[in-house]
Write a protein that holds these residues in place. Structure first.
Motif, PDB file in Angstrom:
ATOM      1  N   GLN A  31      38.642  30.890  38.848  1.00  0.00           N
ATOM      2  CA  GLN A  31      38.066  31.895  38.142  1.00  0.00           C
ATOM      3  C   GLN A  31      37.365  31.603  36.949  1.00  0.00           C
ATOM      4  O   GLN A  31      37.779  30.935  36.191  1.00  0.00           O
ATOM      5  CB  GLN A  31      39.283  33.009  37.813  1.00  0.00           C
ATOM      6  N   LEU A  32      36.342  32.055  36.864  1.00  0.00           N
ATOM      7  CA  LEU A  32      35.398  31.838  35.683  1.00  0.00           C
ATOM      8  C   LEU A  32      35.707  32.473  34.632  1.00  0.00           C
ATOM      9  O   LEU A  32      35.698  33.928  34.656  1.00  0.00           O
ATOM     10  CB  LEU A  32      33.966  31.859  35.830  1.00  0.00           C
ATOM     11  N   VAL A  33      36.242  32.084  33.300  1.00  0.00           N
ATOM     12  CA  VAL A  33      36.558  33.007  32.192  1.00  0.00           C
ATOM     13  C   VAL A  33      35.905  32.978  31.020  1.00  0.00           C
ATOM     14  O   VAL A  33      36.247  33.318  30.138  1.00  0.00           O
ATOM     15  CB  VAL A  33      38.150  32.825  31.919  1.00  0.00           C
ATOM     16  N   GLY A  34      34.948  31.819  31.035  1.00  0.00           N
ATOM     17  CA  GLY A  34      33.893  31.746  29.791  1.00  0.00           C
ATOM     18  C   GLY A  34      32.941  30.700  30.334  1.00  0.00           C
ATOM     19  O   GLY A  34      32.916  30.109  31.025  1.00  0.00           O
ATOM     20  N   SER A  35      31.833  31.177  29.713  1.00  0.00           N
ATOM     21  CA  SER A  35      30.586  30.255  30.109  1.00  0.00           C
ATOM     22  C   SER A  35      29.409  30.843  28.999  1.00  0.00           C
ATOM     23  O   SER A  35      29.314  31.786  28.624  1.00  0.00           O
ATOM     24  CB  SER A  35      30.067  30.763  31.424  1.00  0.00           C
ATOM     25  N   LYS A  36      28.446  29.701  28.713  1.00  0.00           N
ATOM     26  CA  LYS A  36      27.565  30.071  27.881  1.00  0.00           C
ATOM     27  C   LYS A  36      26.608  28.603  27.976  1.00  0.00           C
ATOM     28  O   LYS A  36      26.791  27.506  28.287  1.00  0.00           O
ATOM     29  CB  LYS A  36      27.575  30.347  26.452  1.00  0.00           C
ATOM     30  N   LYS A 138      40.106  37.399  29.813  1.00  0.00           N
ATOM     31  CA  LYS A 138      41.444  37.539  30.597  1.00  0.00           C
ATOM     32  C   LYS A 138      41.036  38.841  31.527  1.00  0.00           C
ATOM     33  O   LYS A 138      40.985  39.798  30.967  1.00  0.00           O
ATOM     34  CB  LYS A 138      42.621  37.905  29.456  1.00  0.00           C
ATOM     35  N   TYR A 139      41.267  38.422  32.741  1.00  0.00           N
ATOM     36  CA  TYR A 139      40.852  39.507  33.770  1.00  0.00           C
ATOM     37  C   TYR A 139      41.604  39.237  34.763  1.00  0.00           C
ATOM     38  O   TYR A 139      41.865  37.954  35.513  1.00  0.00           O
ATOM     39  CB  TYR A 139      39.278  39.869  33.793  1.00  0.00           C
ATOM     40  N   GLU A 140      42.046  40.445  35.698  1.00  0.00           N
ATOM     41  CA  GLU A 140      42.687  40.415  36.880  1.00  0.00           C
ATOM     42  C   GLU A 140      41.858  40.638  37.976  1.00  0.00           C
ATOM     43  O   GLU A 140      40.809  41.277  37.919  1.00  0.00           O
ATOM     44  CB  GLU A 140      43.787  41.566  36.995  1.00  0.00           C
ATOM     45  N   LYS A 141      41.898  39.985  39.217  1.00  0.00           N
ATOM     46  CA  LYS A 141      40.987  40.306  40.122  1.00  0.00           C
ATOM     47  C   LYS A 141      41.543  41.298  40.986  1.00  0.00           C
ATOM     48  O   LYS A 141      42.962  41.726  41.342  1.00  0.00           O
ATOM     49  CB  LYS A 141      41.107  39.014  41.309  1.00  0.00           C
ATOM     50  N   ASN A 142      40.703  42.637  41.288  1.00  0.00           N
ATOM     51  CA  ASN A 142      41.097  43.834  41.460  1.00  0.00           C
ATOM     52  C   ASN A 142      40.202  44.325  42.758  1.00  0.00           C
ATOM     53  O   ASN A 142      40.271  45.186  43.457  1.00  0.00           O
ATOM     54  CB  ASN A 142      41.098  44.992  40.496  1.00  0.00           C
ATOM     55  N   VAL A 143      39.705  43.146  43.562  1.00  0.00           N
ATOM     56  CA  VAL A 143      38.868  43.264  44.620  1.00  0.00           C
ATOM     57  C   VAL A 143      39.238  42.503  45.790  1.00  0.00           C
ATOM     58  O   VAL A 143      39.896  41.436  45.614  1.00  0.00           O
ATOM     59  CB  VAL A 143      37.370  42.951  44.322  1.00  0.00           C
TER      60      VAL A 143
END
Ligand code: CMP
Length: 143
Positions: A31-36, A138-143
């Motif tokens: 899971q990608l949680v940060g990028s720039k 911070k996020y949950e996978k809901n799909v």
């Protein structure tokens, strides 16, 4: 959950490989949680490569990593540190096996497209060197 710091280096950005690299880690299930996309400072580069200070290629390393935009990322997942190192492949271009990112796309040890943290301690230090806490989602996978 384990996190790691991955960075598409200036050669990877310039060769248009950001999408290919992101795709591989997404498909693996991380899971990608940060990028720039960012230009890194000399100070950040010297801190990042502190373990190589004193080696004959240190100056070249710092000059190269600060020479153009990099794509910095934080990825999360079970055993993501070790598994992403396996997916990246060996540093030495002659030892990077096909199927790995370096094995498939890199010819030179210096121009090796991507960096990945090698331990939990490095991951924490490297994430803090390039990201502020509020830039990590911070996020949950809901799909
Ligand atoms: P990485 O493992 O991301 O971090 C250290 C980097 O130093 C490595 O990638 C290579 O890009 C670079 N490096 C390692 N060995 C050499 C070498 N002998 N000459 C030039 N660059 C090197």
């Amino acid at each position: 959950m384990e996190q790691t710091f991955l960075m598409v280096k200036p050669d990877g950005v310039q060769r248009g490989l950001i999408g290919e690299i992101v795709k591989r880690f997404e498909q693996k299930g991380f899971q990608l949680v940060g990028s720039k996309l960012m230009l890194i400072t000399r100070e950040q580069a010297e801190y990042h490569y502190a373990e190589h200070k004193g080696k004959d290629f240190f100056e070249m390393l710092v000059n190269f990593i600060t020479s153009g935009p990099v794509f910095a990322m934080v990825w999360e997942g079970d055993q993501v540190i070790q598994l992403s190192r396996t997916m990246i492949g060996k540093t030495n271009a002659l030892e990077a096996t096909p199927g790995t990112i370096r094995g498939d796309f890199a010819v030179h040890t210096r121009l090796n497209l991507i960096h990945g943290s090698d331990s939990p301690e490095s991951a924490e230090r490297e994430i803090n060197n390039f990201f502020r806490p509020e830039e990590i989602m911070k996020y949950e996978k809901n799909v």
